[in-house]
Scaffold this motif. Sequence first.
Motif, PDB file in Angstrom:
ATOM      1  N   ASN A 127       0.813  -1.222   0.000  1.00  0.00           N
ATOM      2  CA  ASN A 127       0.000   0.000   0.000  1.00  0.00           C
ATOM      3  C   ASN A 127       0.844   1.270   0.000  1.00  0.00           C
ATOM      4  O   ASN A 127       0.378   2.337   0.382  1.00  0.00           O
ATOM      5  N   ILE A 128       2.083   1.168  -0.444  1.00  0.00           N
ATOM      6  CA  ILE A 128       2.950   2.333  -0.568  1.00  0.00           C
ATOM      7  C   ILE A 128       3.494   2.366  -1.997  1.00  0.00           C
ATOM      8  O   ILE A 128       3.871   1.331  -2.549  1.00  0.00           O
ATOM      9  N   VAL A 129       3.503   3.544  -2.606  1.00  0.00           N
ATOM     10  CA  VAL A 129       4.027   3.642  -3.962  1.00  0.00           C
ATOM     11  C   VAL A 129       5.538   3.440  -3.932  1.00  0.00           C
ATOM     12  O   VAL A 129       6.216   3.808  -2.972  1.00  0.00           O
ATOM     13  N   ALA A 130       6.055   2.849  -4.990  1.00  0.00           N
ATOM     14  CA  ALA A 130       7.474   2.491  -5.018  1.00  0.00           C
ATOM     15  C   ALA A 130       8.406   3.678  -4.803  1.00  0.00           C
ATOM     16  O   ALA A 130       9.396   3.558  -4.060  1.00  0.00           O
ATOM     17  N   PRO A 131       8.161   4.851  -5.415  1.00  0.00           N
ATOM     18  CA  PRO A 131       9.083   5.974  -5.170  1.00  0.00           C
ATOM     19  C   PRO A 131       9.131   6.394  -3.698  1.00  0.00           C
ATOM     20  O   PRO A 131      10.189   6.774  -3.196  1.00  0.00           O
ATOM     21  N   SER A 132       7.993   6.318  -3.009  1.00  0.00           N
ATOM     22  CA  SER A 132       7.989   6.666  -1.588  1.00  0.00           C
ATOM     23  C   SER A 132       8.754   5.631  -0.777  1.00  0.00           C
ATOM     24  O   SER A 132       9.500   5.975   0.145  1.00  0.00           O
ATOM     25  N   LEU A 133       8.556   4.351  -1.108  1.00  0.00           N
ATOM     26  CA  LEU A 133       9.298   3.305  -0.414  1.00  0.00           C
ATOM     27  C   LEU A 133      10.792   3.501  -0.596  1.00  0.00           C
ATOM     28  O   LEU A 133      11.582   3.333   0.340  1.00  0.00           O
ATOM     29  N   ALA A 134      11.197   3.878  -1.798  1.00  0.00           N
ATOM     30  CA  ALA A 134      12.621   3.979  -2.108  1.00  0.00           C
ATOM     31  C   ALA A 134      13.283   5.216  -1.516  1.00  0.00           C
ATOM     32  O   ALA A 134      14.494   5.211  -1.278  1.00  0.00           O
ATOM     33  N   SER A 135      12.509   6.274  -1.252  1.00  0.00           N
ATOM     34  CA  SER A 135      13.157   7.547  -0.926  1.00  0.00           C
ATOM     35  C   SER A 135      12.696   8.229   0.354  1.00  0.00           C
ATOM     36  O   SER A 135      13.297   9.229   0.762  1.00  0.00           O
ATOM     37  N   LYS A 136      11.645   7.731   1.002  1.00  0.00           N
ATOM     38  CA  LYS A 136      11.072   8.487   2.120  1.00  0.00           C
ATOM     39  C   LYS A 136      11.222   7.802   3.481  1.00  0.00           C
ATOM     40  O   LYS A 136      10.497   8.129   4.423  1.00  0.00           O
ATOM     41  N   ALA A 137      12.148   6.897   3.593  1.00  0.00           N
ATOM     42  CA  ALA A 137      12.433   6.296   4.903  1.00  0.00           C
ATOM     43  C   ALA A 137      13.095   7.331   5.802  1.00  0.00           C
ATOM     44  O   ALA A 137      14.007   8.044   5.366  1.00  0.00           O
ATOM     45  N   VAL A 138      12.628   7.431   7.036  1.00  0.00           N
ATOM     46  CA  VAL A 138      13.196   8.380   7.993  1.00  0.00           C
ATOM     47  C   VAL A 138      13.293   7.708   9.359  1.00  0.00           C
ATOM     48  O   VAL A 138      12.700   6.656   9.589  1.00  0.00           O
ATOM     49  N   VAL A 139      14.001   8.339  10.268  1.00  0.00           N
ATOM     50  CA  VAL A 139      14.190   7.748  11.585  1.00  0.00           C
ATOM     51  C   VAL A 139      12.885   7.786  12.379  1.00  0.00           C
ATOM     52  O   VAL A 139      12.009   8.616  12.140  1.00  0.00           O
ATOM     53  N   ALA A 140      12.769   6.881  13.322  1.00  0.00           N
ATOM     54  CA  ALA A 140      11.581   6.820  14.174  1.00  0.00           C
ATOM     55  C   ALA A 140      11.384   8.140  14.902  1.00  0.00           C
ATOM     56  O   ALA A 140      12.346   8.777  15.340  1.00  0.00           O
ATOM     57  N   GLY A 141      10.118   8.556  14.997  1.00  0.00           N
ATOM     58  CA  GLY A 141       9.795   9.792  15.681  1.00  0.00           C
ATOM     59  C   GLY A 141       9.706  10.999  14.777  1.00  0.00           C
ATOM     60  O   GLY A 141       9.272  12.067  15.219  1.00  0.00           O
ATOM     61  N   SER A 142      10.125  10.858  13.515  1.00  0.00           N
ATOM     62  CA  SER A 142      10.027  11.973  12.575  1.00  0.00           C
ATOM     63  C   SER A 142       8.564  12.320  12.326  1.00  0.00           C
ATOM     64  O   SER A 142       7.712  11.431  12.192  1.00  0.00           O
ATOM     65  N   ALA A 143       8.277  13.601  12.226  1.00  0.00           N
ATOM     66  CA  ALA A 143       6.892  14.054  12.088  1.00  0.00           C
ATOM     67  C   ALA A 143       6.262  13.590  10.782  1.00  0.00           C
ATOM     68  O   ALA A 143       5.051  13.382  10.709  1.00  0.00           O
ATOM     69  N   ASP A 144       7.067  13.441   9.758  1.00  0.00           N
ATOM     70  CA  ASP A 144       6.531  13.093   8.447  1.00  0.00           C
ATOM     71  C   ASP A 144       6.741  11.618   8.100  1.00  0.00           C
ATOM     72  O   ASP A 144       6.764  11.238   6.935  1.00  0.00           O
ATOM     73  N   ARG A 145       6.873  10.775   9.093  1.00  0.00           N
ATOM     74  CA  ARG A 145       7.133   9.361   8.837  1.00  0.00           C
ATOM     75  C   ARG A 145       5.899   8.683   8.253  1.00  0.00           C
ATOM     76  O   ARG A 145       4.804   8.756   8.820  1.00  0.00           O
ATOM     77  N   ILE A 146       6.059   8.016   7.126  1.00  0.00           N
ATOM     78  CA  ILE A 146       4.967   7.319   6.443  1.00  0.00           C
ATOM     79  C   ILE A 146       4.710   5.985   7.134  1.00  0.00           C
ATOM     80  O   ILE A 146       5.634   5.322   7.617  1.00  0.00           O
ATOM     81  N   ALA A 147       3.454   5.579   7.151  1.00  0.00           N
ATOM     82  CA  ALA A 147       3.078   4.308   7.771  1.00  0.00           C
ATOM     83  C   ALA A 147       2.717   3.271   6.707  1.00  0.00           C
ATOM     84  O   ALA A 147       2.189   3.600   5.643  1.00  0.00           O
ATOM     85  N   ILE A 148       2.993   2.019   7.026  1.00  0.00           N
ATOM     86  CA  ILE A 148       2.678   0.878   6.169  1.00  0.00           C
ATOM     87  C   ILE A 148       1.838  -0.100   6.983  1.00  0.00           C
ATOM     88  O   ILE A 148       2.180  -0.409   8.125  1.00  0.00           O
ATOM     89  N   SER A 149       0.743  -0.564   6.404  1.00  0.00           N
ATOM     90  CA  SER A 149      -0.139  -1.480   7.127  1.00  0.00           C
ATOM     91  C   SER A 149       0.262  -2.928   6.868  1.00  0.00           C
ATOM     92  O   SER A 149       0.695  -3.287   5.769  1.00  0.00           O
ATOM     93  N   VAL A 150       0.096  -3.747   7.903  1.00  0.00           N
ATOM     94  CA  VAL A 150       0.503  -5.152   7.859  1.00  0.00           C
ATOM     95  C   VAL A 150      -0.660  -6.015   8.330  1.00  0.00           C
ATOM     96  O   VAL A 150      -1.164  -5.837   9.435  1.00  0.00           O
ATOM     97  N   ALA A 151      -1.085  -6.948   7.492  1.00  0.00           N
ATOM     98  CA  ALA A 151      -2.204  -7.827   7.840  1.00  0.00           C
ATOM     99  C   ALA A 151      -1.738  -9.274   7.832  1.00  0.00           C
ATOM    100  O   ALA A 151      -0.857  -9.655   7.060  1.00  0.00           O
TER     101      ALA A 151
END
Length: 227
Positions: A127-151
Motif C-alpha cells: 500500500n505504498i508507492v514504489a518511489p515513496s518506499l525507495a526515498s522516504k524512509a526516515v528515523v523513528a519519531g520523525s513528524a513526516d514518517r509514512i506508515a505501512i499497514s501489515v495484515a
Amino acid sequence: MMNIGIIGSGNIGSALAGYLTNLGHQVMIANSRGPGSISELAAKTGAIPATTEQAAGAEDLVIIAIPEKAIPDLPISILAASRAIIVDAGNYYPSRDGRNTDIESGLTDSEWVAKVIGHPVIKAFNNIVAPSLASKAVVAGSADRIAISVAGNDEQEKQVVMDLIDQIGFDAIDAGLLSKSWRQQPGEPAYCRDLDKDALKSALADADISKRAANLAHADEMARPYL
C-alpha cells in the motif's frame, strides 16, 4: 541476521533488497529471467543474485513482489514446505493479471496467494508507492514518517514484519487478519497514499466493503495505461 529471499526485482523488490542488506541481513534476490539479469542490481544493493528456487528456500523470510498473474509459476513445492515467514507484497489488477474469479468472489489478494502456494502469508509493502518506499524512509519519531499497514493471521510473524518496517524507516500498523487486507488493496482509502500512522488507521477504518468491487474497477481503469 536473517536469511531473506526476495522474489521480484521490480521497484518494490529492489528497494527492499537495498534496505535489508544495509540492515545486515543476508538477502537473495531473484526474478523470472534468472540471476544473470540482475547482476547490476545485486551489485548496487549488496543482495545475492539467485534463482527463484533459491530465493523461495530462504530460511527466515521470503518476500514475494511480483504481479498476481505470475504467482502460479512460483516454485510452489518449496514455498509450501517453507518454515520461513512469507510476505505477499503484490496487488491484483485485472487488466494486467486477467480475471481472477477467486478474488472477485470475495478472497483478498493475499488469501488467494496463500491458497495457491499452500502456505500462510503476511500482507505488507503493497500500500505504498514504489518511489515513496525507495526515498522516504526516515528515523523513528520523525513528524513526516509514512506508515505501512501489515495484515496477517499469525501475530508473531506479523510483529517480525512490523519490526523490519520500523528498522527500514517507516511506521508499521497492525491491519488485522488477512481477511481484512482488502482494506489496503487497490482503490481503497489506504492504498498508495503517503499517510502517517493515525491517518492510515483512519483510512483503513473508512474502507467500505460494499464499494470494494467498484473501487477496484476504478483503480484498475486508472492504472491501465501504466500496467
